[in-house]
Design an enzyme around this catalytic site. Structure first.
Site, PDB file in Angstrom:
ATOM      1  N   HIS A  56       0.823  -1.210   0.000  1.00  0.00           N
ATOM      2  CA  HIS A  56       0.000   0.000   0.000  1.00  0.00           C
ATOM      3  C   HIS A  56       0.860   1.265   0.000  1.00  0.00           C
ATOM      4  CE1 HIS A  56      -2.927   2.742   2.334  1.00  0.00           C
ATOM      5  NE2 HIS A  56      -3.421   2.598   1.122  1.00  0.00           N
ATOM      6  N   GLU A  58       0.646  -0.246  -4.723  1.00  0.00           N
ATOM      7  CA  GLU A  58      -0.541   0.604  -4.907  1.00  0.00           C
ATOM      8  C   GLU A  58      -0.111   2.052  -4.802  1.00  0.00           C
ATOM      9  OE1 GLU A  58      -4.072   2.886  -3.105  1.00  0.00           O
ATOM     10  OE2 GLU A  58      -2.038   2.546  -2.341  1.00  0.00           O
ATOM     11  N   ASP A 118      -1.468   6.533  -5.427  1.00  0.00           N
ATOM     12  CA  ASP A 118      -2.553   7.514  -5.474  1.00  0.00           C
ATOM     13  C   ASP A 118      -2.149   8.646  -6.413  1.00  0.00           C
ATOM     14  OD1 ASP A 118      -4.188   6.450  -3.081  1.00  0.00           O
ATOM     15  OD2 ASP A 118      -2.212   6.757  -2.204  1.00  0.00           O
ATOM     16  N   HIS A 157      -1.162  10.976  -1.837  1.00  0.00           N
ATOM     17  CA  HIS A 157      -2.412  10.484  -1.269  1.00  0.00           C
ATOM     18  C   HIS A 157      -3.362  11.615  -0.908  1.00  0.00           C
ATOM     19  CE1 HIS A 157      -5.113   9.301   2.029  1.00  0.00           C
ATOM     20  NE2 HIS A 157      -5.215   8.166   1.368  1.00  0.00           N
ATOM     21  N   GLU A 181      -4.719   4.209  -8.247  1.00  0.00           N
ATOM     22  CA  GLU A 181      -5.935   4.826  -7.715  1.00  0.00           C
ATOM     23  C   GLU A 181      -6.072   6.289  -8.108  1.00  0.00           C
ATOM     24  OE1 GLU A 181      -8.199   5.834  -3.503  1.00  0.00           O
ATOM     25  OE2 GLU A 181      -6.635   4.290  -3.540  1.00  0.00           O
TER      26      GLU A 181
END
Length: 303
Positions: free
Chosen positions: A52, A79, A81, A94, A162
């Protein structure tokens, strides 16, 4: 992703424009791994472990250091952002502000509230995105999306991508897909085994699916079981916080087929301790997104 449970959002219409299916060649130095893509659905007893924001318990999140650390620990999937700057560059961050993970207050003291959208890419490139975590990481920068994708490719890693707060950035889905295409991430090799695009916004996921129906998508949230058929029209995954799921909920997800005719999957988040990881694995989740991938891996191996 947000560190709280997301609620079901309204299912809004998506734009009709479709990006070309042809893609640019991969960047030099970004040769793909020869290992076959993982099939988490085939082995629910050993879910895929996704780092993450990189290995964010051991290095500053969403930096090169974090994805490099994940690679050092042996993790293929990471992962990230994505947000957008004032001059239209996509960057890896993020929060929609720069305050928590950079020295923006010291460098630009009169620019509160330090929103990403209020700074140019050049200004953001000056920021230290590592010292907040540890002096060891002083000088880490906020990567642009292009830079980040090239680093992930160089590391032979795979990506859960994301779109963060897409409602703040009209058109970010089309723009993000274009960057993915231009850096080689929308060729068949990547689309079939190395990429998932997710968001808390159902509208955003629908837009991605409309623009590139071949791309695997995930909705972040825990919709009611009765609503799963709606999401299955445009999402291949229902990615729920681990505190909101049960074995029966996971079974209900797997019982429904997604837009590519395969059973829906679930990647649960943010699972950072062994017992929670074992619990999620026993529910049959396909993937676990975690700040502590080494801890999760050990717990799953020992269980």
């Amino acid at each position: 992703m947000y560190a709280r449970a997301a609620t079901t959002v309204a299912l809004l219409g998506a734009g009709a424009l479709v990006l070309p299916l042809s893609t640019a060649a991969a960047q030099p130095g970004s040769a793909p791994t020869s290992a076959p893509a993982s099939s988490a659905a085939a082995r629910h007893d050993r879910p895929l472990v996704v780092a993450h924001r990189g290995a964010s318990a051991q290095a500053p999140e969403n930096t090169f250091a974090a994805i490099d650390r994940a690679r050092e620990l042996g993790f293929t999937w990471v992962e990230n952002d994505v947000q957008r700057t004032r001059d239209g560059e996509l960057v890896i961050m993020h929060d929609d502000t720069l305050k928590r993970t950079t020295n923006v207050e010291a460098l630009y003291p009169d620019r509160a509230p330090w929103k990403v959208a209020d700074f140019t890419a050049k200004e953001i490139a000056r920021l230290d995105a590592g010292s907040w975590f540890s002096p060891k990481y002083a000088g880490q920068r906020v990567p642009t999306l292009k830079q980040y994708l090239r680093r992930v490719s160089h590391n032979h890693q795979k990506l859960v991508f994301e779109f963060k707060r897409p409602e703040l950035y009209p058109g970010i889905e089309k723009q993000g897909l274009r960057v993915l295409r231009d850096t080689g991430w929308l060729d068949r090799h990547h689309v079939t085994g190395k990429l998932v695009v997710q968001s808390f916004s159902a509208d955003s996921v629908k837009k991605v699916h409309a623009l590139r129906p071949d791309v695997k998508t995930g909705f972040l949230g825990t919709p009611a079981v009765a609503d799963l058929p709606k999401y299955a029209r445009f999402a291949d995954q229902i990615n729920s916080t681990h505190t909101s799921i049960s074995g029966s909920y996971v079974s209900a997800i797997h019982a429904r087929k997604g837009p590519h005719g395969k059973p829906l999957e679930i990647f649960t988040w943010t699972v950072n301790d062994g017992p929670a990881a074992v619990r999620a694995a026993r529910f049959g989740v396909n993937g676990i997104i975690t700040n502590t991938p080494d801890v999760v891996r050990k717990a799953l191996r020992d269980s």
